[in-house]
Design an enzyme around this catalytic site. Structure first.
Site, PDB file in Angstrom:
ATOM      1  N   GLY A 352     -18.195 -24.486  85.104  1.00  0.00           N
ATOM      2  CA  GLY A 352     -19.424 -24.545  84.211  1.00  0.00           C
ATOM      3  C   GLY A 352     -19.792 -23.052  84.650  1.00  0.00           C
ATOM      4  N   GLY A 355     -25.335 -20.874  87.585  1.00  0.00           N
ATOM      5  CA  GLY A 355     -26.730 -21.526  87.645  1.00  0.00           C
ATOM      6  C   GLY A 355     -26.832 -22.952  87.404  1.00  0.00           C
ATOM      7  N   VAL A 356     -25.522 -23.708  86.905  1.00  0.00           N
ATOM      8  CA  VAL A 356     -25.889 -25.121  86.578  1.00  0.00           C
ATOM      9  C   VAL A 356     -26.051 -26.020  87.784  1.00  0.00           C
ATOM     10  CG1 VAL A 356     -24.964 -24.793  84.205  1.00  0.00           C
ATOM     11  CG2 VAL A 356     -23.348 -25.350  86.173  1.00  0.00           C
ATOM     12  N   GLY A 357     -25.757 -25.616  89.266  1.00  0.00           N
ATOM     13  CA  GLY A 357     -26.110 -26.267  89.980  1.00  0.00           C
ATOM     14  C   GLY A 357     -24.484 -26.672  90.851  1.00  0.00           C
ATOM     15  N   LYS A 358     -23.346 -26.242  90.836  1.00  0.00           N
ATOM     16  CA  LYS A 358     -22.288 -26.339  91.075  1.00  0.00           C
ATOM     17  C   LYS A 358     -22.083 -26.277  92.720  1.00  0.00           C
ATOM     18  CE  LYS A 358     -20.041 -23.188  88.992  1.00  0.00           C
ATOM     19  NZ  LYS A 358     -21.021 -22.596  88.063  1.00  0.00           N
ATOM     20  N   SER A 684     -11.868 -18.943  67.522  1.00  0.00           N
ATOM     21  CA  SER A 684     -12.783 -19.737  66.839  1.00  0.00           C
ATOM     22  C   SER A 684     -13.847 -18.907  65.939  1.00  0.00           C
ATOM     23  CB  SER A 684     -13.603 -20.594  68.025  1.00  0.00           C
ATOM     24  OG  SER A 684     -14.362 -19.569  68.552  1.00  0.00           O
ATOM     25  N   LYS A 727     -21.488 -24.451  72.343  1.00  0.00           N
ATOM     26  CA  LYS A 727     -21.823 -23.999  70.904  1.00  0.00           C
ATOM     27  C   LYS A 727     -23.171 -24.862  70.457  1.00  0.00           C
ATOM     28  CE  LYS A 727     -17.187 -22.042  70.350  1.00  0.00           C
ATOM     29  NZ  LYS A 727     -16.013 -22.021  69.675  1.00  0.00           N
TER      30      LYS A 727
END
Length: 807
Positions: A352, A355-358, A684, A727
């Site tokens: 991820g 900063g998402v907390g891994k 994409s 997205k």
């Protein structure tokens, strides 16, 4: 011999070179080094002589002895200190007449011959010289003395004999220089004979004095030696006893560690080797260190694991908001562990944006399962020995990071977090990613062998957790990992994380009482939307920390309040106060653009830092059919533009027959993606490129509040993409109203939280022309014809559509 002009010159500090002899000297002065190189460059001889003061760095003519020696350079070796070791061979005595400085030293010189060079020494004189030298050598014993006398007896030339003896004399350099400067052979012979006799007399006198002194102190010295021998014997007996005790302790520690049979046999062999070494031997220290590492490994020590599912759920929920998939995976693991009563480890990989907390999630898992926690980062690691250790043949060798950390936590079933696994490198020292293949394979790591320990250790009970920002890592390594995606947070999730975790944490760190400062809900959303742009919450936490610091500073310096009142007055921070604490807004939350723009579309991009908005601009100008790409576009994006142009050239008349056939030969096409300093790539953006070029060619504006993503084929079908959740999150942040996605991604919408999809009209598309009705302004007559043509084109290609779907 003819005179020499401008011969390179080398001044000597404390040595005299004689003709027919060789010496080794160290050269370090800049001009001296240049003189050496100048002599070597033209294969010329060099003149050397003694300088009068050895401390002088750059001697002048009056500071050198004018009688020197013409020499050739035999060998030059550069040392590590920047100096040179030079071997010189002397040939002729020279008289120096002038000294010049050309960046290196030069002299004018002529040969300086003995006035009686035709005379010879009598046999009696040669015999007396050799006897005097032999008397000296008798006082100074040396294994090479007989060889030296034999060598001198074989020399025919008197001049060579005198020069050789002069070079061997252990006298002051000034006396050697005097010997070199003597004008006749007879005078040189007489001075050498005097120096030899004086040296012998001086040495005999020294020996007599020393013998008398030793006789006087012989008794005291004898007593001293006896006492020292007694003390040494006593110490030896004590050391042997201590050494024996150490061996016994090591043997017991090997038994107590309950190591494997393989490790125990290895340890006993090393202990047997250790007993053969002296206590002061370097090898003994190496073996002792190795045995201590083996003994300290947790061969049978384990943490008592917790199987309480309710407790684990409470811990995970209290420390982390959302992340339902990951929490469920941990609880499933505990449930299986509880039923099977087995503690086998697993290999998880949290992927991820930052900063998402891994990392904090890994700590929470360790706490929930009652395991010890170890963390080390492999980002930028290029040395395989970091994982598997160094072999013991190297000086300073040690185990790898896995074994070191297991020794540190003293249990064999911890949680080991290997951070930044996607950022490892490789070079001549090995490939650490390949070394991890055995570590992270549950089928192999029960027999993991570190290069240092050389015995297998069971890692199967370790719960390995790795973290990465992307899946850009070797395929064999990726195959061993159970991938769990941690996606970026929505504004709603960030609000709850800030309210429940970040604000209490920062207030505690800054000494703020719970009832002292309150951040209004509007304040948190203001910070999230206009002061941070991230998938995680690091910038959000820094902003809250900044507010806390400023509050503490203002509170302490508010002289209007008495000290007893300062902790009792509650301050509520409002939206209007944010600017005072954090400054002006740093980001735009919504992109304010006109309702529709010709040649510009809004795309959606995924990066390792989360989702983002991508503005694609296209225009046409008169030219020769060329194409330009700007905005730091990668090869895949450039190929998407080429594909889009091919689609347009092939199908443009299906939509607008008024465009002439030669249009594409008379116009250049320019596609630009703003923020050119940031590299961009990926397939994409194909749909956005195609729509932007269609808009530019047809001169029809595109709605700016519609975003799209998808790869387009030459046939016009839209292929699925990755990073859909990120997205859509970026589209929501930018207040996009409608999002066009590939039809094959529609099934993923079920796994995306409703708070991310809320406010978005998500349209799945299978063909590129299906997007026109959602993108173009339908008020004009021309666009009605366009949409009708698009429907006809779609019906005409229904056969291909069915074929594509069936494939």
């Amino acid at each position: 011999m003819s005179d020499y002009l401008h011969i390179p010159y080398l001044p000597l500090r404390d040595v005299v070179l004689f003709p027919n002899t060789t010496i080794d000297i160290i050269v370090g002065r800049e001009r001296s080094v240049k003189s050496i190189f100048e002599s070597q460059r033209d294969n010329r001889p060099i003149i050397v002589s003694l300088q009068t003061d050895p401390e002088t760095e750059l001697p002048q003519f009056e500071e050198i002895y004018v009688v020197g020696v013409l020499a050739t350079i035999i060998k030059v070796i550069k040392s590590g200190t920047g100096t040179y070791r030079v071997t010189l061979e002397g040939h002729y005595r020279m008289l120096i007449e002038d000294l010049y400085d050309f960046g290196y030293l030069n002299v004018n010189a002529r040969q300086f011959k003995h006035h009686d060079s035709g005379s010879i020494l009598t046999d009696a004189q040669r015999g007396e010289l050799l006897i005097s030298l032999q008397n000296l050598l008798t006082i100074i014993p040396n294994a090479n003395n007989d060889q030296l006398i034999t060598q001198l007896e074989s020399i025919d030339s008197d001049e060579v004999l005198l020069n050789t003896v002069s070079a061997k004399l252990d006298v002051d350099v000034s006396q050697k220089q005097e010997l070199l400067s003597i004008e006749t052979i007879q005078e040189q012979y007489e001075m050498i004979l005097d120096l030899l006799k004086n040296t012998v007399d001086s040495l005999l006198l020294d020996q007599k004095i020393k013998h008398k002194i030793f006789s006087q102190i012989e008794k005291n010295q004898k007593d001293y030696f006896i006492h020292e021998q007694i003390r040494a014997l006593q110490k030896e007996l004590s050391d042997e006893y201590q050494e024996s005790k150490d061996f016994t302790d090591l043997e017991q520690q090997i038994i107590d560690s309950k190591m494997s049979v393989e490790a125990s046999d290895k340890a006993r062999k090393e202990l047997a080797r250790l007993k053969t070494f002296s206590a002061s031997s370097p090898e003994a220290s190496v073996v002792k260190t190795y045995l201590h590492h083996l003994i300290q490994l947790p061969w049978q020590l384990r943490s008592k694991l917790s199987n309480d599912l309710n407790k684990a759920k409470r811990i995970l929920d209290s420390e982390h908001y959302a992340l339902v998939e990951l929490k469920t995976r941990v609880l499933e693991y505990l449930a299986v562990q509880k039923r099977t009563n087995k503690t086998a480890g697993s290999i998880l990989c949290f992927v991820g944006p930052p900063g998402v907390g891994k990392t904090s999630l890994a700590r929470s898992i360790a706490l929930a399962t009652n395991r010890e926690f170890i963390k080390f980062s492999v980002g930028g690691v290029r040395d395989e020995s970091e994982i598997r250790g160094h072999r013991r043949t190297y000086i300073g060798s040690m185990p790898g990071r896995i074994i070191q950390n297991l020794i540190k936590v003293k249990v064999k079933n911890p949680v080991i977090l290997i951070d930044e696994i996607d950022k490892m490198g490789s070079d001549f020292r090995g490939d650490p990613a390949s070394a991890l293949l055995e570590v992270l394979d549950p089928e192999q790591n029960s027999q993991f062998v570190d290069h240092y320990t050389e015995v297998s250790f069971d890692l199967s009970e370790v719960l390995f957790i790795t973290t990465a920002n992307t899946l850009d890592m070797p395929k064999p390594l990726l195959d061993r990992l159970e991938i769990i995606h941690l996606y970026g947070y929505s504004d709603h999730e960030k609000f709850h994380i800030a309210n429940n975790h970040l604000i209490p944490k920062q207030q505690k760190l800054h000494g703020i009482q719970a009832n002292e400062l309150e951040l209004h809900q509007e304040v948190i959303y203001e910070i999230i939307q206009f002061y941070t742009r991230e998938s995680g919450v690091r910038q959000l936490e820094r902003s809250i920390a900044k507010i806390s610091r400023k509050h503490v500073f203002e509170h302490q310096n508010d002289v209007s309040l008495r000290d007893e009142l300062k902790d009792k007055i509650k301050k509520t921070l409002l939206k209007s106060d944010v600017k005072k604490y954090l400054g002006v807004r740093k980001y735009r939350y919504q992109f304010d653009k006109p309702n529709s723009i010709i040649g510009q579309v809004t795309g959606l991009a995924w990066t390792e830092f989360g989702g983002d908005i991508l503005h694609i601009e296209a225009t046409t100008i008169f030219g020769r059919g060329g194409t330009r790409y700007t905005g730091s576009l990668g090869n895949v994006m450039k190929e998407s533009i080429d594909t889009a142009l091919t689609i347009i050239k092939r199908h443009i008349h299906d939509f607008d027959k008024t465009i002439p056939l030669h249009y594409f030969n008379e116009h250049d096409f320019h596609v630009h993606v703003p923020e050119g300093a940031i590299p961009k790539d990926g397939p994409s953006a194909g749909l956005g490129m195609t729509v932007a070029l269609f808009s530019a060619v047809l001169n029809i504006p595109v709605y700016s509040d519609v975003a799209m993503t998808g790869e387009v084929t030459l046939r016009g079908s839209i292929l699925p993409i990755g990073g859909l959740r990120e997205k859509l999150l970026a589209a929501q942040r930018a207040k996009i109203k409608k999002v066009l996605i590939p039809a094959e991604n529609a099934h993923q919408l079920e796994d995306i939280p409703d708070d991310i999809k809320s406010g978005l009209d998500i349209i799945p598309l299978q063909w590129f022309e299906d997007s026109f009705i959602h993108l173009f302004n339908t008020e004009g007559k021309k666009i009605k014809i366009l949409t009708n043509k698009a429907a006809d084109y779609r019906n005409e290609n229904s056969t291909f559509s069915n074929l594509h779907t069936s494939q």
